[in-house]
Motif scaffolding. Structure first.
Motif, PDB file in Angstrom:
ATOM      1  N   HIS A 168      48.571  56.341  44.243  1.00 14.16           N
ATOM      2  CA  HIS A 168      48.235  54.971  43.631  1.00 14.16           C
ATOM      3  C   HIS A 168      46.860  54.818  43.309  1.00 14.16           C
ATOM      4  O   HIS A 168      46.437  53.836  42.774  1.00 14.16           O
ATOM      5  N   ALA A 169      45.952  55.571  43.755  1.00  7.83           N
ATOM      6  CA  ALA A 169      44.463  55.339  43.544  1.00  7.83           C
ATOM      7  C   ALA A 169      44.266  55.124  41.883  1.00  7.83           C
ATOM      8  O   ALA A 169      43.559  54.267  41.490  1.00  7.83           O
ATOM      9  N   TYR A 170      44.852  55.933  40.817  1.00  2.00           N
ATOM     10  CA  TYR A 170      44.318  55.946  39.514  1.00  2.00           C
ATOM     11  C   TYR A 170      44.987  54.427  39.083  1.00  2.00           C
ATOM     12  O   TYR A 170      44.299  53.824  38.179  1.00  2.00           O
ATOM     13  N   GLN A 171      45.756  53.906  39.663  1.00  2.00           N
ATOM     14  CA  GLN A 171      46.428  52.596  39.212  1.00  2.00           C
ATOM     15  C   GLN A 171      45.263  51.572  39.702  1.00  2.00           C
ATOM     16  O   GLN A 171      45.103  50.608  38.811  1.00  2.00           O
ATOM     17  N   LEU A 172      44.830  51.681  40.753  1.00  2.00           N
ATOM     18  CA  LEU A 172      43.573  50.699  41.052  1.00  2.00           C
ATOM     19  C   LEU A 172      42.658  50.735  40.091  1.00  2.00           C
ATOM     20  O   LEU A 172      41.996  49.675  39.702  1.00  2.00           O
ATOM     21  N   THR A 173      41.948  52.053  39.787  1.00  2.00           N
ATOM     22  CA  THR A 173      41.078  52.124  38.962  1.00  2.00           C
ATOM     23  C   THR A 173      41.511  51.591  37.482  1.00  2.00           C
ATOM     24  O   THR A 173      40.669  50.814  36.816  1.00  2.00           O
ATOM     25  N   ALA A 174      42.556  51.905  36.838  1.00  2.00           N
ATOM     26  CA  ALA A 174      43.125  51.292  35.780  1.00  2.00           C
ATOM     27  C   ALA A 174      43.420  50.031  35.709  1.00  2.00           C
ATOM     28  O   ALA A 174      42.882  49.209  34.879  1.00  2.00           O
ATOM     29  N   LEU A 175      43.549  49.282  36.775  1.00  2.00           N
ATOM     30  CA  LEU A 175      43.703  47.796  37.075  1.00  2.00           C
ATOM     31  C   LEU A 175      42.339  47.140  36.836  1.00  2.00           C
ATOM     32  O   LEU A 175      42.186  46.179  36.331  1.00  2.00           O
ATOM     33  N   HIS A 176      41.351  47.888  37.624  1.00  2.00           N
ATOM     34  CA  HIS A 176      39.923  47.337  37.518  1.00  2.00           C
ATOM     35  C   HIS A 176      39.549  47.222  36.191  1.00  2.00           C
ATOM     36  O   HIS A 176      38.672  46.405  35.644  1.00  2.00           O
ATOM     37  N   LEU A 203      33.921  40.180  39.694  1.00  2.00           N
ATOM     38  CA  LEU A 203      34.778  41.569  40.115  1.00  2.00           C
ATOM     39  C   LEU A 203      33.851  42.848  40.060  1.00  2.00           C
ATOM     40  O   LEU A 203      33.220  43.034  38.943  1.00  2.00           O
ATOM     41  N   PRO A 204      33.872  43.583  41.024  1.00  2.00           N
ATOM     42  CA  PRO A 204      33.098  44.890  40.931  1.00  2.00           C
ATOM     43  C   PRO A 204      33.871  45.757  39.915  1.00  2.00           C
ATOM     44  O   PRO A 204      35.052  45.802  39.757  1.00  2.00           O
ATOM     45  N   GLN A 205      32.983  46.783  39.673  1.00  2.00           N
ATOM     46  CA  GLN A 205      33.393  48.017  38.776  1.00  2.00           C
ATOM     47  C   GLN A 205      34.021  49.068  39.590  1.00  2.00           C
ATOM     48  O   GLN A 205      33.359  49.447  40.411  1.00  2.00           O
ATOM     49  N   ALA A 206      35.016  49.551  39.216  1.00  3.75           N
ATOM     50  CA  ALA A 206      35.480  51.014  39.690  1.00  3.75           C
ATOM     51  C   ALA A 206      34.440  51.902  39.261  1.00  3.75           C
ATOM     52  O   ALA A 206      34.436  52.264  37.832  1.00  3.75           O
ATOM     53  N   VAL A 207      33.729  52.671  40.003  1.00  6.45           N
ATOM     54  CA  VAL A 207      32.582  53.605  39.636  1.00  6.45           C
ATOM     55  C   VAL A 207      32.970  55.000  39.794  1.00  6.45           C
ATOM     56  O   VAL A 207      32.120  55.994  39.333  1.00  6.45           O
TER      57      VAL A 207
END
Length: 114
Positions: free
Chosen positions: A21-29, A47-51
């Motif tokens: 599910h990790a990629y989903q959080l990055t894509a959601l951000h 909102l923080p950036q997924a870096v």
């Protein structure tokens, strides 16, 4: 597990997510950042950036902590649910947040059953 590194311009936050599910959080951000500028409410959250994403993480500085994926999603959902938006269809963003939140809840339930 995978780890998502978030940066709000001042501090880092580390979120532990199931690898599936990790990629989903990055894509959601990325999606939230794309849409957040369209919100007209006065109380739009920063909102923080997924870096970064990584497979292994060892925090060696006690000033940083690891946040569980479900805990983070619950906090994100609460933040966006509190926005008093009248113009932009905020419900579509909340639907995406809640969908990932529900997937994580199910994942954690299945992990506890094993």
């Amino acid at each position: 597990m995978r780890y998502i590194v978030l940066f709000d311009g001042k501090a880092l936050d580390f979120v532990e997510m199931p690898a599936s599910h990790a990629y989903q959080l990055t894509a959601l951000h990325h999606r939230l950042h794309k849409e957040i500028g369209k919100l007209t409410a006065e109380n739009v959250p920063a909102l923080p950036q997924a870096v970064a994403e990584c497979d292994a993480l060892e925090l060696v500085n006690k000033d940083y902590t690891l946040t569980g994926g479900l805990e983070y999603m619950n906090r994100l959902e609460g933040t966006f649910a509190g926005i008093k938006e009248r113009s932009y269809p905020l419900v579509s963003l909340l639907t995406e947040i809640r969908a990932l939140q529900a997937q994580l809840e199910q994942w954690y339930e299945e992990e506890m059953d094993e």
